[in-house]
Design an enzyme around this catalytic site. Structure first.
Site, mmCIF file in Angstrom:
data_model
loop_
_atom_site.group_PDB
_atom_site.id
_atom_site.type_symbol
_atom_site.label_atom_id
_atom_site.label_comp_id
_atom_site.label_asym_id
_atom_site.label_seq_id
_atom_site.Cartn_x
_atom_site.Cartn_y
_atom_site.Cartn_z
ATOM 1 N N HIS A 129 -7.024 18.864 -5.373
ATOM 2 C CA HIS A 129 -5.986 18.444 -4.415
ATOM 3 C C HIS A 129 -5.331 19.397 -3.970
ATOM 4 C CE1 HIS A 129 -3.020 14.754 -3.995
ATOM 5 N NE2 HIS A 129 -4.104 14.330 -3.370
ATOM 6 N N HIS A 171 3.528 16.110 -12.873
ATOM 7 C CA HIS A 171 2.145 16.384 -12.465
ATOM 8 C C HIS A 171 1.112 15.541 -13.259
ATOM 9 C CE1 HIS A 171 -1.040 18.594 -10.498
ATOM 10 N NE2 HIS A 171 -0.802 19.647 -10.949
ATOM 11 N N MET A 177 7.946 6.148 -12.591
ATOM 12 C CA MET A 177 6.641 6.933 -12.638
ATOM 13 C C MET A 177 5.636 6.083 -11.778
ATOM 14 S SD MET A 177 7.871 9.681 -13.587
ATOM 15 C CE MET A 177 6.620 10.677 -13.638
ATOM 16 N N GLY A 178 4.803 7.048 -11.061
ATOM 17 C CA GLY A 178 3.522 6.685 -10.278
ATOM 18 C C GLY A 178 3.700 5.967 -8.991
ATOM 19 N N PHE A 179 4.977 6.464 -8.530
ATOM 20 C CA PHE A 179 5.271 6.189 -7.240
ATOM 21 C C PHE A 179 5.888 7.364 -6.246
ATOM 22 C CE2 PHE A 179 5.400 2.229 -9.103
ATOM 23 C CZ PHE A 179 4.995 1.405 -8.417
ATOM 24 N N HIS A 232 4.816 10.566 -3.160
ATOM 25 C CA HIS A 232 4.029 11.794 -3.367
ATOM 26 C C HIS A 232 4.478 12.516 -2.430
ATOM 27 C CE1 HIS A 232 0.435 14.419 -3.239
ATOM 28 N NE2 HIS A 232 0.287 14.030 -4.393
ATOM 29 N N ARG A 259 -6.452 7.709 -3.121
ATOM 30 C CA ARG A 259 -7.166 7.492 -4.426
ATOM 31 C C ARG A 259 -6.515 6.229 -5.000
ATOM 32 N NH1 ARG A 259 -5.066 13.072 -6.907
ATOM 33 N NH2 ARG A 259 -3.166 11.991 -6.084
ATOM 34 N N ASP A 271 -1.996 7.993 -10.043
ATOM 35 C CA ASP A 271 -1.576 7.891 -11.552
ATOM 36 C C ASP A 271 -1.249 6.442 -11.934
ATOM 37 O OD1 ASP A 271 -1.740 10.576 -12.143
ATOM 38 O OD2 ASP A 271 -0.172 11.002 -11.142
ATOM 39 N N ARG A 297 -10.357 18.414 -13.289
ATOM 40 C CA ARG A 297 -9.491 19.339 -12.231
ATOM 41 C C ARG A 297 -10.253 20.939 -12.395
ATOM 42 N NH1 ARG A 297 -5.183 18.886 -9.135
ATOM 43 N NH2 ARG A 297 -5.794 16.963 -8.901
#
Length: 463
Positions: free
Chosen positions: A271, A306, A341-343, A345, A354, A397, A422
């Site tokens: 990424h 992260h 969390m999860g929202f 970027h 993704r 995520d 990664r």
């Protein structure tokens, strides 16, 4: 030679003299104009190279190869917190969030790679720049089989780590221990030209990280010393290795569960200059060894802003029983101005490409008899609320959490899966950094006390 250098210096002096003598009358009492040239206005060609700066702070910077004047005249408004918008280097590994492109690895769309390739093929692509031939893929798989082996010294070290340790701390430590047992030869000249030893270390770590974390896990959770070879076959993929060792089973894993892990490896493999990747490049820029670069990256990935975000998402969703509780959770967190969390970027403003792949996998799992349709429904409802109320889209995520959970993977092992994936991306960037290295060393805007004398009570002889 010397005559050419002298001519370059004379030309530089002539250019500078013309610029200095062209000072407007309105600024003859000040040199302020020397710092406020408009972009592209500087035409000075110095012995150190032509000025290509588009910064307004250009003239005096051209007078020194260290560009020191840029630093001494920068103000607080020039600070880019989090390096937002800063282009730190060139890279040919991936595109992230480019207009009309999305996420690509070496030019291939992530959606196509996730659909058509195995992770081993993508791993080869990232580290070596092209998709493997059948013979190249076969050779890689053979090396990965050998890479599963854990030295006895490493097993002893893993057993000494407490059951309460964070799995990412275990992997970081395991990486360092392996680096002492199988060290990389540090030779600044060789490291910039011959990358094969680095790539072999990457294969070693990628192949051993799964067995490593699961050896520690079963030692503490199951009370057994995991015999890796007793469960695995030579044709097992990296995703199959993880699932077979997690459940201590010799039979092949459920095909859909295997697809989830293998696809997640692909989606998480690379990424661009994400925090952990940039951290690995900072370490690489000092010409440190490969294990130190990867340990740096693991420590950075551990953070819940992260790699640890998928674990945080699961902790958020797991207590919720239905969509109504999901809505109450969103209402309360938005009211308290708390992060969900999860929202969102830094790069993707209109959605993470993704996410759609992970969402499809989570939906497919939820339709099975052993699936968790309520968890998927809650996730989808929360996603819709965040889009409507905050204009924020789910990142990779968010649905990765419910997909992993439905495969029976313990929440605190989510991020170690990220490490397996990664490592290939990290190493692709370490190769780039070493190939055209310049030590990464930014500067800060000092806001501390002005220069001052020591208090009289501290002025004393040390003799």
């Amino acid at each position: 030679g010397a005559p050419q250098a002298m001519r370059a210096l004379r030309a530089f002096g002539s250019s500078l003299g013309k610029l200095l003598t062209s000072t407007p009358k309105s600024t003859t009492k000040s040199t302020k104009h020397l710092h406020t040239l408009k972009p592209k206005e500087c035409t000075i060609s110095s012995p150190f190279g032509s000025c290509t700066s588009t910064s307004s702070l250009c003239l005096r910077a051209c007078l020194t190869p260290t560009w020191h004047h840029h630093l001494t005249t920068m103000s607080e408004s020039d600070i880019r917190k989090g390096l937002v918008g800063v282009l730190a280097d060139k890279s040919a590994v991936s595109t992230v969030g480019k207009k009309d492109i999305g996420l690509t690895y070496r030019g291939y769309r992530i959606e196509d790679l996730a659909k058509e390739c195995s992770f081993e093929e993508v791993m080869f692509l990232l580290m070596r720049g092209h998709l493997p031939s059948a013979s190249e893929l076969g050779a890689l798989k053979q090396r990965l089989v050998k890479a599963r082996h854990l030295p006895n010294e490493l097993k002893v070290a893993l057993e000494q780590l407490p059951a309460t340790a964070h799995p990412m701390d275990v992997l970081r430590t395991g990486c360092s221990v392996l680096g002492t047992l199988e060290p990389e030869e540090v030779d600044n000249v060789k490291m910039t030209k011959d990358h094969e030893p680095l790539l072999r270390i990457a294969e070693r770590l990628t192949g051993s990280f799964g067995p490593m974390i699961l050896y520690w896990y079963h030692y503490h959770v199951s009370g057994v010393r995991l015999d890796v070879d007793s469960f695995l076959e030579d044709d097992d993929s990296l995703s199959q290795v993880f699932l077979k060792l997690l459940f201590r089973q010799s039979e092949k894993p459920d095909p859909l569960h295997n697809k989830v892990v293998d696809t997640s490896y692909i989606l998480y493999a690379e990424h661009d200059f994400a925090a952990s990747t940039f951290a690995s490049r900072v370490t690489a820029s000092t010409m440190s060894d490969a294990y130190s670069c990867i340990a740096t990256a693991i420590g950075t990935l551990r953070g819940n802003l992260h790699g640890g975000a998928n674990e945080a998402v699961m902790h958020l969703l797991e207590p919720l029983k239905d969509t109504q509780e999901g809505q109450q959770m969103v209402d309360q967190k938005l009211k308290n101005k708390e992060v969900i969390m999860g929202f969102g970027h830094r790069i993707y403003k209109n959605g993470d490409p993704r996410n759609a792949v992970f969402k499809d996998l989570s939906r497919e799992l939820s339709k099975r008899p052993e699936g968790k349709p309520a968890l998927y429904a809650i996730s989808e409802h929360v996603e819709k609320l965040m889009e409507e109320r905050k204009g924020m889209y789910a990142n990779a995520d968010f649905y990765a959490a419910s997909a992993y959970h439905q495969c029976g993977i313990p929440t605190y092992l989510f991020t170690p899966l990220f490490v397996v994936a990664r490592t290939s991306g990290w190493v692709a960037h370490i190769v780039e950094q070493r190939s055209a290295n310049k030590i990464i060393r930014p500067s800060s805007h000092y806001v501390g006390p002005q220069e001052r004398d020591m208090p009289s009570t501290f002025v004393r002889s040390k003799l």
